[in-house]
Scaffold this active site. Sequence first.
Site, PDB file in Angstrom:
ATOM      1  N   ARG A 185       0.648  -0.942   0.281  1.00  0.00           N
ATOM      2  CA  ARG A 185       0.517  -0.090  -0.205  1.00  0.00           C
ATOM      3  C   ARG A 185       1.071   1.321  -0.066  1.00  0.00           C
ATOM      4  NH1 ARG A 185      -2.370  -4.055   1.019  1.00  0.00           N
ATOM      5  NH2 ARG A 185      -0.694  -4.466   3.121  1.00  0.00           N
ATOM      6  N   THR A 186       1.549   1.147   1.001  1.00  0.00           N
ATOM      7  CA  THR A 186       2.153   2.710   1.168  1.00  0.00           C
ATOM      8  C   THR A 186       3.261   3.065   0.236  1.00  0.00           C
ATOM      9  OG1 THR A 186       2.448   2.496   3.494  1.00  0.00           O
ATOM     10  CG2 THR A 186       3.610   3.792   2.654  1.00  0.00           C
ATOM     11  N   HIS A 191       5.267   7.100  11.172  1.00  0.00           N
ATOM     12  CA  HIS A 191       4.523   6.277   9.802  1.00  0.00           C
ATOM     13  C   HIS A 191       3.722   7.266   9.959  1.00  0.00           C
ATOM     14  CE1 HIS A 191       3.289   4.559   6.770  1.00  0.00           C
ATOM     15  NE2 HIS A 191       3.038   3.151   7.082  1.00  0.00           N
ATOM     16  N   ARG A 222      11.492   4.061   3.363  1.00  0.00           N
ATOM     17  CA  ARG A 222      11.026   2.861   4.434  1.00  0.00           C
ATOM     18  C   ARG A 222      11.746   1.995   4.592  1.00  0.00           C
ATOM     19  NH1 ARG A 222       5.661  -0.375   4.877  1.00  0.00           N
ATOM     20  NH2 ARG A 222       4.930   1.210   6.100  1.00  0.00           N
ATOM     21  N   LYS A 252      25.082  -4.934  -0.179  1.00  0.00           N
ATOM     22  CA  LYS A 252      26.978  -4.670  -0.303  1.00  0.00           C
ATOM     23  C   LYS A 252      26.960  -4.220   0.332  1.00  0.00           C
ATOM     24  CE  LYS A 252      26.510  -4.669  -5.757  1.00  0.00           C
ATOM     25  NZ  LYS A 252      26.632  -3.454  -6.820  1.00  0.00           N
TER      26      LYS A 252
END
Length: 326
Positions: A73-74, A151, A123, A102
């Site tokens: 969703r986000t 959030h 995120r 890496k």
Amino acid sequence: MNLYVKNDTTIEKHAGIGGKRKMKHLIDPLDLSVEEMDSFLDLADQIMENPQKYSQVCAGKKLATLFYEPSTRTRLSFESAMLNLGGSVLGFSSGTDSSASKGESVADTIRVVSNFADICAMRHPKEGAPLVAALHSEIPVINAGDGGHQHPTQTLTDLMTIRSLKKRLGNLTVGLCGDLKFGRTTHSLIKSLARYQGIRFVLISPAELRIPDYIFDSLKEKNIAFKEVERLEDVMPELEVLYMTRVQRERFFNEEDYIRLKDSYILDAKKMELAQNDMIVLHPLPRVNEIAVEVDSDPRACYFKQVKYGVYIRMALIMKLLELEG
């Protein structure tokens, strides 16, 4: 030498003879004043009423979505928002798809990405990672969720949904149900709504998942009305907004307690019969079994509308941080 000084959502970059410029980021919803938050919501309302007017505002602009953990969703909401504004998107959807696999640091990644994009949504599973990015970024950074911490765009989505459907953000009785201990969405929503007049919270959870002490203490200090209960049925008639979250099996110390309590936190048609006719039900999604599918057809179920509001508020946020006008 560059020096970064954080002041709420503003980071001032001092670049020697070149002077200084201010850049806005969104890391924590409380970085925004109530006035700023309301201005974001006002712009989102305008976009919702006339999306065509804003369809080319970000033409030539690029959004980088740096998602170090999976999201549906986000991430898609951010990408949809930028595309709706006429911009383009690039990025990655997993840490394994980036140079993080890496060993590259967040600071180095954002320095590189600043050369490719005009704004970034990040995120990350580690709390504080988006703030680290903001301190080293040449472009605005939006926290799209960092661990169990913040959030902010979900909070803005929740506020827009409530304001659009209830016509106000103050003078409301808001119930929050489920995992109130670990749920970052509930923490941010409580702290943001607490700044509006006449808010009363009903906190519905098992003792094992009650609200953290720091939020409990903050509500008491600010003299904000609230009560804690363990049974959803007992308070359904008094709620104007019900914010559901999942009670997670893994949060309990033993299976017996989970089995004893889990059905109390499943919203079904029978419980909805106890609610006010104009109560609204919200959920940050994804849901598992905490809202029965039979509730979806109830006009008071607004969690899929919530998703649509999320696109509009992210469009407004992108515009505000890029200092663009429609």
